[in-house]
Design a protein around this motif. Structure first.
Motif, PDB file in Angstrom:
ATOM      1  N   PHE A   6      29.743 -18.875  -3.448  1.00 36.28           N
ATOM      2  CA  PHE A   6      28.651 -17.955  -3.122  1.00 36.28           C
ATOM      3  C   PHE A   6      28.362 -17.025  -4.294  1.00 36.28           C
ATOM      4  N   GLY A   7      27.217 -17.240  -4.946  1.00 35.86           N
ATOM      5  CA  GLY A   7      26.852 -16.425  -6.088  1.00 35.86           C
ATOM      6  C   GLY A   7      26.489 -15.001  -5.705  1.00 35.86           C
ATOM      7  N   TYR A   8      26.259 -14.174  -6.729  1.00 30.31           N
ATOM      8  CA  TYR A   8      25.995 -12.759  -6.492  1.00 30.31           C
ATOM      9  C   TYR A   8      24.624 -12.506  -5.867  1.00 30.31           C
ATOM     10  N   GLY A   9      23.784 -13.541  -5.799  1.00 36.03           N
ATOM     11  CA  GLY A   9      22.535 -13.416  -5.071  1.00 36.03           C
ATOM     12  C   GLY A   9      22.750 -13.373  -3.572  1.00 36.03           C
ATOM     13  N   LEU A  10      23.984 -13.598  -3.140  1.00 31.73           N
ATOM     14  CA  LEU A  10      24.378 -13.504  -1.728  1.00 31.73           C
ATOM     15  C   LEU A  10      25.412 -12.386  -1.602  1.00 31.73           C
ATOM     16  N   PRO A  11      24.995 -11.129  -1.656  1.00 30.59           N
ATOM     17  CA  PRO A  11      25.950 -10.020  -1.628  1.00 30.59           C
ATOM     18  C   PRO A  11      26.569  -9.853  -0.252  1.00 30.59           C
ATOM     19  N   GLY A  12      27.642  -9.079  -0.217  1.00 33.05           N
ATOM     20  CA  GLY A  12      28.312  -8.814   1.057  1.00 33.05           C
ATOM     21  C   GLY A  12      29.495  -9.722   1.302  1.00 33.05           C
ATOM     22  N   LEU A  13      29.702 -10.705   0.414  1.00 34.08           N
ATOM     23  CA  LEU A  13      30.834 -11.623   0.542  1.00 34.08           C
ATOM     24  C   LEU A  13      31.880 -11.277  -0.518  1.00 34.08           C
ATOM     25  N   SER A  14      33.136 -11.504  -0.185  1.00 34.49           N
ATOM     26  CA  SER A  14      34.233 -11.062  -1.051  1.00 34.49           C
ATOM     27  C   SER A  14      34.701 -12.168  -1.987  1.00 34.49           C
ATOM     28  N   GLN A  15      35.228 -11.764  -3.128  1.00 35.36           N
ATOM     29  CA  GLN A  15      35.893 -12.697  -4.025  1.00 35.36           C
ATOM     30  C   GLN A  15      37.282 -13.033  -3.458  1.00 35.36           C
ATOM     31  N   LEU A  39      27.924 -15.512 -20.517  1.00 34.01           N
ATOM     32  CA  LEU A  39      26.725 -15.257 -19.708  1.00 34.01           C
ATOM     33  C   LEU A  39      27.016 -15.285 -18.208  1.00 34.01           C
ATOM     34  N   PRO A  40      27.722 -16.290 -17.702  1.00 31.79           N
ATOM     35  CA  PRO A  40      28.043 -16.264 -16.267  1.00 31.79           C
ATOM     36  C   PRO A  40      29.352 -15.523 -16.008  1.00 31.79           C
ATOM     37  N   LYS A  41      29.603 -15.246 -14.746  1.00 33.78           N
ATOM     38  CA  LYS A  41      30.869 -14.641 -14.341  1.00 33.78           C
ATOM     39  C   LYS A  41      31.779 -15.717 -13.754  1.00 33.78           C
ATOM     40  N   VAL A  42      33.073 -15.564 -13.980  1.00 37.16           N
ATOM     41  CA  VAL A  42      34.041 -16.513 -13.430  1.00 37.16           C
ATOM     42  C   VAL A  42      33.948 -16.495 -11.909  1.00 37.16           C
ATOM     43  N   ALA A  43      33.962 -17.683 -11.307  1.00 35.01           N
ATOM     44  CA  ALA A  43      33.775 -17.809  -9.864  1.00 35.01           C
ATOM     45  C   ALA A  43      35.091 -18.029  -9.133  1.00 35.01           C
ATOM     46  N   ASP A  67      36.534 -16.386   4.980  1.00 33.98           N
ATOM     47  CA  ASP A  67      37.613 -17.309   5.354  1.00 33.98           C
ATOM     48  C   ASP A  67      37.367 -18.698   4.763  1.00 33.98           C
ATOM     49  N   VAL A  68      36.103 -19.119   4.715  1.00 34.05           N
ATOM     50  CA  VAL A  68      35.762 -20.398   4.073  1.00 34.05           C
ATOM     51  C   VAL A  68      36.196 -20.369   2.609  1.00 34.05           C
ATOM     52  N   SER A  69      35.909 -19.281   1.921  1.00 37.19           N
ATOM     53  CA  SER A  69      36.286 -19.168   0.507  1.00 37.19           C
ATOM     54  C   SER A  69      37.798 -19.254   0.313  1.00 37.19           C
ATOM     55  N   ARG A  70      38.530 -18.587   1.200  1.00 38.84           N
ATOM     56  CA  ARG A  70      39.997 -18.629   1.083  1.00 38.84           C
ATOM     57  C   ARG A  70      40.538 -20.025   1.356  1.00 38.84           C
ATOM     58  N   LEU A  71      39.943 -20.725   2.310  1.00 36.02           N
ATOM     59  CA  LEU A  71      40.400 -22.084   2.610  1.00 36.02           C
ATOM     60  C   LEU A  71      40.100 -23.028   1.443  1.00 36.02           C
ATOM     61  N   LEU A  72      38.955 -22.860   0.818  1.00 39.90           N
ATOM     62  CA  LEU A  72      38.632 -23.674  -0.353  1.00 39.90           C
ATOM     63  C   LEU A  72      39.592 -23.397  -1.502  1.00 39.90           C
ATOM     64  N   ALA A  73      40.018 -22.147  -1.638  1.00 40.64           N
ATOM     65  CA  ALA A  73      40.996 -21.809  -2.678  1.00 40.64           C
ATOM     66  C   ALA A  73      42.362 -22.418  -2.369  1.00 40.64           C
ATOM     67  N   ARG A  74      42.655 -22.626  -1.096  1.00 46.47           N
ATOM     68  CA  ARG A  74      43.935 -23.214  -0.697  1.00 46.47           C
ATOM     69  C   ARG A  74      43.921 -24.738  -0.821  1.00 46.47           C
ATOM     70  N   ASP A  75      42.793 -25.352  -0.422  1.00 46.41           N
ATOM     71  CA  ASP A  75      42.706 -26.819  -0.412  1.00 46.41           C
ATOM     72  C   ASP A  75      42.168 -27.388  -1.725  1.00 46.41           C
ATOM     73  N   VAL A  76      41.520 -26.592  -2.524  1.00 46.27           N
ATOM     74  CA  VAL A  76      40.912 -26.932  -3.819  1.00 46.27           C
ATOM     75  C   VAL A  76      40.210 -28.305  -3.876  1.00 46.27           C
ATOM     76  N   PRO A  77      39.230 -28.553  -2.991  1.00 46.35           N
ATOM     77  CA  PRO A  77      38.408 -29.739  -3.207  1.00 46.35           C
ATOM     78  C   PRO A  77      37.519 -29.585  -4.438  1.00 46.35           C
ATOM     79  N   TYR A  78      37.281 -28.334  -4.821  1.00 44.20           N
ATOM     80  CA  TYR A  78      36.613 -27.986  -6.071  1.00 44.20           C
ATOM     81  C   TYR A  78      37.509 -27.005  -6.820  1.00 44.20           C
ATOM     82  N   VAL A  79      37.367 -26.993  -8.148  1.00 42.17           N
ATOM     83  CA  VAL A  79      37.815 -25.853  -8.943  1.00 42.17           C
ATOM     84  C   VAL A  79      36.554 -25.127  -9.380  1.00 42.17           C
ATOM     85  N   PHE A  80      36.339 -23.930  -8.857  1.00 39.30           N
ATOM     86  CA  PHE A  80      35.158 -23.153  -9.219  1.00 39.30           C
ATOM     87  C   PHE A  80      35.355 -22.566 -10.616  1.00 39.30           C
ATOM     88  N   LEU A  81      34.371 -22.795 -11.473  1.00 41.01           N
ATOM     89  CA  LEU A  81      34.451 -22.312 -12.850  1.00 41.01           C
ATOM     90  C   LEU A  81      33.670 -21.013 -13.033  1.00 41.01           C
TER      91      LEU A  81
END
Length: 525
Positions: free
Chosen positions: A333-342, A325-329, A478-492
C-alpha cells in the motif's frame, strides 16, 4: 460533492472524513500530492501532444488492460464510469453518482445523458450492462475477473439507470468502477470484431484512434463531441512506446516529446534539477516487488523465501539504482493510501540469518529472476543476483520485453520476477486479486505466484465486506503483517512515477496513479 447516498448512517473515514458514505469515505483516501509548479493560465486550444512511454501495449481491449502503460494508452480513447482526482478520491465521469443499499450489496448508478461512442453508438444503460457482463464472464478471461467476480447481476432499470447486485457487501466496489472493468467500449465495435477489437478500440473518450502502428506510434484525434464542455483542448495526441530507456531520454531531450512518463530513475533525478522541464511527482498507490512462484519446489518453502528476503539489501537498491526517489516498502500500500501502517518487523537484511534458513532447508536452491529488458531492471536483478548468491543461492537472469513479462506473470511462467503494481485507490485492489486463494488455481490470473492461505482469505474477505474505513485499516494492516510473515513477495519500494514535461505543457494533474489525463492538457503555442 456528495454523489453517493445511503439510507443508514455510515462510519467515519480514516482521515477524519465527515460522516456519510460518499464516494470518498468508501475508500482510504487522500494523497498529499505535489502540485504542478506553474501558475494557472487560460487553456489555449489546438496543437499536438506527444507522450513517450516505456512500451507499446499488445491490446487495448478492457479485458486485457492492467499495466500502467496499457492504462495510459487506454484513457486517451476510453472513459470509465468514475475517475480519481488528485486527492485520490473517486469522482463522477460517465456515471454521475450512485446509491448503495444499507447492506452494501446493491449499487444503483445514474449515468450521464447525451454521450456517444466514437462510432455514434449511444452510451446508455444497455451499453453499461453489455460492458460489465462482458468483463465478468469467466469465458472472456478478463484480467480483472477477481475484482468483478462478486457481481451477481447487472440490469438496466431505465435508459440511464443501472442496478448492480453484488453477492456480498463490497467496500472497494466504487474504486473498481474507476479502472479497466469500467472502461466503456462500444458494444457495436466489440460485436463487429470480438477478436480484433483490442487493435481498434472505440470508446467515448476525449480522443478517437485514427492510426496505430504497433511499436511505433498511436495517433488519436480530438473527439469533437466530447461530453466535457470545452475539452479536449488539443487537436491530437500521439503516444510512442519507446522500450529503450536511452532512446526515451534522448527523444525527450531533443524536444521530440512533450511528456515522458515513467522516466528512468537516473534521468528523473537529473531532470528534477533541470529548469528546462517541469517535474510532476504524484504520490503513488502501489509498490515494486519481487514475486515468487510458489509452485517452484524450493520457493514453496517459506524458509527459502524468508532467506531471500533477508539476503536482499533493499535500502541499498533504492539508493544506488533508484537514486533515492522511491521509499523502501514494507507493504503493498503506497503513500497515496494514507492511514495504513508500515510493518515494523519486516525481514531486514541479515546475511547470517539467510544462510541459516537455507541450511535448515537443507537442499541446493536455484532460481531464475525474470524482468523486463530495461537497463534499470537489468541493474536491479544483477544486484539481486549478487546479493542472493552471497547467501548460497544459484541465480539465473532472464530478460523479456514488457508485454511478455506481463504475460509470463499472468500465466505463472517464472520462478522469481521483478514487477510493479501501480496501485489503485482502495487497498483491496492492491491485494485481493493477487493473494486470495480463489484466484490461485486459474491458468491466467494476477495471483502470479499462486499463493493460497486460509488466514489471508479470511482477512481479504473481511476487508471487502467491512464498510467502516477505520476497521478496514486494521484488517489491511493485518494483511501487511501476514505478507511479511509468508513473503510471497519481497517488497522493494513504493511506486515513484514522476511525469516530466516541457514548460509548454499545461494542465497535467498529479493524480496518484500517475496517468496523464489528456482531456485537460493543453499547450502554449
Amino acid at each position: 460533492m456528495q454523489i453517493a447516498k445511503r439510507s443508514s448512517p455510515a462510519p467515519r473515514g480514516l482521515a477524519g472524513v465527515a460522516a456519510g458514505l460518499t464516494m470518498a469515505t468508501a475508500l482510504l483516501f487522500g494523497s498529499g500530492v505535489a502540485a504542478q509548479p506553474r501558475p494557472a493560465a487560460t487553456p489555449k486550444p489546438g496543437g499536438t501532444l506527444t507522450i513517450g512511454t516505456e512500451a507499446d501495449p499488445s491490446s487495448l481491449d478492457p479485458l486485457r488492460i492492467g499495466s500502467y502503460v496499457e492504462r495510459q494508452f487506454a484513457i486517451v480513447v476510453y472513459d470509465t464510469l468514475f475517475d480519481v482526482d488528485v486527492q485520490g478520491r473517486i469522482v463522477p465521469s460517465l456515471a454521475t453518482g450512485y446509491q448503495v443499499s444499507p447492506d452494501g450489496r446493491k449499487y444503483t448508478l445514474s449515468l450521464r445523458e447525451g454521450v456517444k461512442f466514437h462510432d455514434g453508438t449511444p452510451f446508455n444503460a444497455e451499453a453499461v450492462v453489455f460492458n460489465l457482463d462482458r468483463v465478468r464472464d469467466p469465458a472472456n478471461t478478463c484480467r480483472c475477473l477477481g475484482n468483478v467476480a462478486a457481481i451477481e447481476s447487472v440490469k438496466a432499470t431505465g435508459p440511464y439507470k443501472v442496478e448492480i447486485q453484488l453477492k456480498t457487501a463490497y467496500a472497494s466496489f466504487p474504486a473498481i468502477l474507476t479502472d479497466a472493468p469500467a472502461m466503456m467500449a462500444s458494444p457495436t465495435a466489440v460485436r463487429a470484431d470480438p477478436k480484433g477489437y483490442g487493435n481498434a478500440p472505440v470508446g467515448t473518450g476525449p480522443f478517437k484512434l485514427v492510426e496505430w502502428t504497433k511499436g511505433s506510434r498511436f495517433i488519436a484525434e480530438k473527439n469533437p463531441h466530447y461530453w466535457k464542455g470545452g475539452q479536449p483542448y488539443l487537436d491530437r495526441v500521439v503516444l510512442r512506446g519507446l522500450q529503450n530507456s536511452e532512446t526515451r531520454e534522448a527523444t525527450m531531450q531533443s524536444g521530440a516529446l512533450d511528456v515522458l512518463t515513467q522516466p528512468p530513475p537516473k534521468f528523473a533525478a537529473a531532470v528534477r534539477k533541470d529548469k528546462r522541464f517541469a517535474y510532476i511527482d504524484p504520490t503513488g498507490f502501489g509498490s515494486m516487488f519481487v514475486a515468487f512462484n510458489l509452485q517452484n519446489e524450493a520457493l514453496k518453502d517459506v524458509r527459502v523465501r524468508m532467506a531471500i528476503a533477508h539476503a536482499t539489501q533493499r535500502e541499498l537498491l533504492v539508493k544506488a539504482i533508484y537514486h533515492g526517489l522511491p521509499k523502501v516498502a514494507t507493504t503493498p500500500f503506497g503513500y497515496g493510501l494514507p492511514g495504513l501502517s508500515q510493518v515494523k518487523d519486516y525481514p531486514e537484511y541479515n546475511l547470517a540469518k539467510a544462510k541459516a534458513l537455507l541450511a535448515e532447508y537443507g537442499k541446493p536452491v536455484s532460481v531464475s529472476i525474470l524482468a523486463d529488458n530495461q537497463p534499470v531492471a537489468l541493474m536491479t536483478i544483477q544486484a539481486l543476483q549478487q546479493m542472493w548468491q552471497k547467501a548460497g543461492i544459484k541465480v539465473e537472469l532472464k530478460l523479456v520485453d514488457q508485454a511478455r513479462l506481463v504475460q509470463n506473470m499472468l500465466s505463472h511462467e517464472f520462478d522469481a520476477a521483478l514487477f510493479r503494481w501501480s496501485g489503485r485507490p482502495d487497498p483491496d485492489l492492491n491485494v485481493y486479486g493477487f493473494f486470495h486463494s480463489s484466484t490461485a488455481s486459474r491458468k491466467v490470473s494476477s495471483n502470479y505466484g499462486q499463493y493460497a492461505s486460509a488466514e489471508m482469505d479470511r482477512l481479504l474477505d473481511a476487508g471487502r465486506q467491512e464498510l467502516d474505513p477505520a476497521k478496514r485499516a486494521v484488517i489491511y494492516n493485518d494483511v501487511s503483517r501476514l505478507l511479511a510473515r509468508d513473503v510471497p513477495y519481497v517488497f522493494l519500494s513504493y511506486i515513484a512515477a514522476p511525469i516530466i514535461a516541457t514548460h509548454k505543457v499545461r494542465g497535467i494533474d498529479p493524480v496518484p496513479d500517475s496517468l496523464v489525463r489528456v482531456a485537460s492538457v493543453w499547450k502554449e503555442q
